[in-house]
Design a protein around this motif. Structure first.
Motif, short mmCIF file in Angstrom:
data_model
loop_
_atom_site.label_atom_id
_atom_site.label_comp_id
_atom_site.label_asym_id
_atom_site.label_seq_id
_atom_site.Cartn_x
_atom_site.Cartn_y
_atom_site.Cartn_z
N LEU A 105 0.82 -1.21 0.00
CA LEU A 105 0.00 0.00 0.00
C LEU A 105 0.86 1.26 0.00
O LEU A 105 0.47 2.28 -0.60
N VAL A 116 -7.18 2.23 -3.96
CA VAL A 116 -7.13 0.94 -3.25
C VAL A 116 -8.16 -0.02 -3.82
O VAL A 116 -7.88 -1.20 -4.06
N SER A 188 -10.82 3.48 2.63
CA SER A 188 -10.14 4.39 1.71
C SER A 188 -11.13 5.21 0.89
O SER A 188 -10.89 6.39 0.59
N VAL A 198 -5.23 6.05 0.85
CA VAL A 198 -4.39 4.85 0.99
C VAL A 198 -3.93 4.70 2.44
O VAL A 198 -3.91 3.59 2.99
N ARG A 202 -4.14 1.64 5.22
CA ARG A 202 -2.98 1.13 5.97
C ARG A 202 -3.26 1.14 7.47
O ARG A 202 -2.94 0.17 8.18
#
Length: 576
Positions: A105, A116, A188, A198, A202
């Motif tokens: 990512l 994503v 996202s 992004v 994560r």
């Protein structure tokens, strides 16, 4: 162009390129697909090493660091108190912090162009509808079926549902993993700024995995040692990790610059071996001759001894690549095979000397075939992985070797659909080692993709699965490409070889003095010459060593190429 160890991953990556994505979008999409199509070779709970150059800076190789460190509770004292003298080869005590997904990512955020949702869509669809099980994945499941049934019921539920042993070609689904990925997409999608979107994925990934994994492995479960232990990973270990970028380590060979990750991988060993061989004439570097094969093996043994003695997180390899040191190592190339483990003398440092446990040979049935891991019924895996390369029309080029989190690594976490990895088995329970088990330190990984530069720009990305053999199988391919004038596909197809005279990176950390493994089609004359020179030669199948793939670009013409491995009939190269 895209190339990888599995045709579905190549197809996914190529599909992204066809839709206008760049090499980084494509490699991330293909990398997530590898979690499903080669689950015995990598998983979301594992790690990765990547290396790339962008179209904007083609002469600057950059390393993608996706290797998580040892958890805060992973101390030598703790493991010794568990009655261990080595980190186990299977079970959650061997788990480093998962690093692969965050690294994928991160690359998408900084160098990709897609969302994503765009890059995860193929994997989510495959997780819902199923992917065909490969013969080697089926064989791996069969090997560890008793472990799953008797000790890891969550793994049995995923891989042998209703007690049925899957066979080659069965469609395997993973709805729990699809659920996790869909949560990342939703997180996202709620953020308008692409980079922040992004990062939202994560952050959620770390939160989910940290919470679910730490709670699940806190219960004692069977390890490869035969004992039951609890894992030590915590939510804070996972949420506190972030992948990153590093400068590559480089060396020159015959007018080319070879770029690798630093000494937290085994990558600099390839650089040292190339530097040793660079002082020999061309006709002594042909791996298809007895003398050339001898030189390749002996140079690798010297470089790998230095790996085992000096490599580790934050270790410096600068001294190992100097002209003076390399010349001294070259002088140690004798006419006959060395039967000793011979690290060099570096500065004022004393080499770490691990115990030399002699390998008494594999069980009759513990090899799963072409380029695949050696897996025991205990889940012990003497390592392998997968690989993917992509180059695009703009000149971005990338190679990534993801691994760890094999389906046989530790019990499946039901809410996640995957397990944790076993990379900590590459650390030592000895403080004097540069790769000792230390909280927060990265284990020295075997993952080692390569970038080749010519005239100041990256022209080739290459790599292979293979554990300790990864750089060993790349070396003869590079010699054939750079010295022998082979085409990339010819170099990948050509018969390969490797030495086993090294300290195995995988539990139980054995050593085979003077051991050499060759493909039978290398020729009886080469085999006879190696034996005459004192090598203990094991002849493997004709198409059994290595699963290299590569991509490249002719910077003068803009022409792209790709090549993939025929061994095992799963690798594929594609493009237009």
């Amino acid at each position: 162009m895209a190339a990888s160890t599995h045709w579905i991953a190549t197809a996914v990556a190529q599909g992204v390129l066809e839709r206008g994505g760049n090499a980084f979008d494509a490699v991330v999409a293909g990398g997530f697909a590898l979690h499903l199509v080669e689950p015995h070779l990598n998983g979301p709970g594992g790690d990765l090493v990547g290396i790339f150059a962008t179209a904007a800076e083609p002469g600057r190789p950059v390393v993608l660091m996706g290797q998580g460190p040892a958890p805060s509770g992973a101390t030598i004292e703790r493991y010794r108190a568990e009655g261990l003298d080595l980190v186990p080869g299977a079970g959650a005590l061997a788990a480093a912090v998962p690093g692969a997904v965050d690294a994928w990512l991160l690359m998408l955020r900084d160098h990709g162009t897609m969302s994503v949702g765009d890059v995860l869509a193929p994997t989510i669809a495959y997780a819902r509808t199923g992917v065909p099980l490969s013969p080697t994945a089926a064989a791996t499941i069969a090997r560890v079926a008793a472990l799953f049934t008797d000790h890891w019921p969550s793994s049995a539920a995923l891989w042998t549902p209703d007690g049925r042993m899957p066979v080659e070609g069965d469609l395997v689904r993973n709805p729990a993993y699809a659920d996790v990925l869909e949560r990342l997409v939703a997180a996202s999608a709620a953020v308008p700024d692409r980079a922040s979107a992004v990062d939202a994925a994560r952050d959620l990934w770390a939160e989910i995995v940290g919470t679910e994994a730490s709670a699940f492995v806190a219960s004692p479960h069977r390890h490869s040692t035969g004992g039951d232990h609890a894992g030590v990973i915590s939510p804070e270990d996972v949420t506190g990790f972030r992948a990153g970028y590093e400068e590559a380590v480089t060396a020159t060979f015959r007018g080319h610059v070879v770029a690798k990750a630093d000494a937290w991988t085994q990558g600099p060993a390839l650089l040292e071996a190339l530097r040793i061989l660079d002082g020999l004439p061309d006709d002594e570097l042909d791996p298809s001759t007895g003398l050339g094969a001898h030189h390749v093996v002996e140079a690798l043994k010297l470089a790998l001894a230095d790996r085992d003695a000096y490599f580790g997180d934050a270790a410096s390899v600068d001294a190992l690549l100097t002209d003076e040191y390399v010349s001294a190592r070259r002088a140690q190339l004798g006419a006959h095979a060395s039967h000793e483990w011979r690290p060099g003398d570096v500065d004022e440092r004393s080499p770490f000397r691990p115990p030399l446990r002699i390998d008494d040979g594999p069980d009759d049935d513990d090899s799963l075939g072409v380029g695949e891991p050696t897996v025991q019924g205990t889940g012990e895996t003497r390592g392998d992985t997968c690989h993917i390369d992509v180059v695009d029309r703009w000149g971005n080029i990338v190679a990534v070797t993801p691994s760890g989190g094999w389906l046989q690594s530790s019990p499946t976490i039901p809410s996640l659909g995957f397990c944790l990895g076993t990379r900590l088995q590459m650390t030592w329970l000895d403080e004097s080692s540069p790769s000792a088990l230390r909280p927060g330190a990265r284990p020295r990984t075997t993952l080692t993709p390569t970038l080749i530069l010519r005239d100041g720009a990256a022209v080739m990305a290459i790599g292979t699965p293979g554990g300790d053999q990864q750089d060993q199988w790349q070396l003869p391919a590079l010699l054939r490409l750079i010295v022998g004038g082979y085409t990339p596909q010819q170099a990948i197809d050509a018969p390969s070889l490797h030495t086993t005279a090294l300290i195995d990176s995988f539990w139980p950390r054995t050593w085979t003095p003077a051991g050499v493994v060759v493909e039978g089609r290398i020729g009886e004359d080469v085999i006879a010459e190696l034996r005459r020179r004192g090598h203990d030669v094991e002849v493997a199948g004709d198409w059994s060593l290595g699963r290299l793939s590569a991509v490249g670009i002719d910077r003068a013409t803009g022409v792209l190429w790709a090549a993939a491995n025929p061994r095992g009939m799963l690798g594929y190269a594609a493009g237009r």
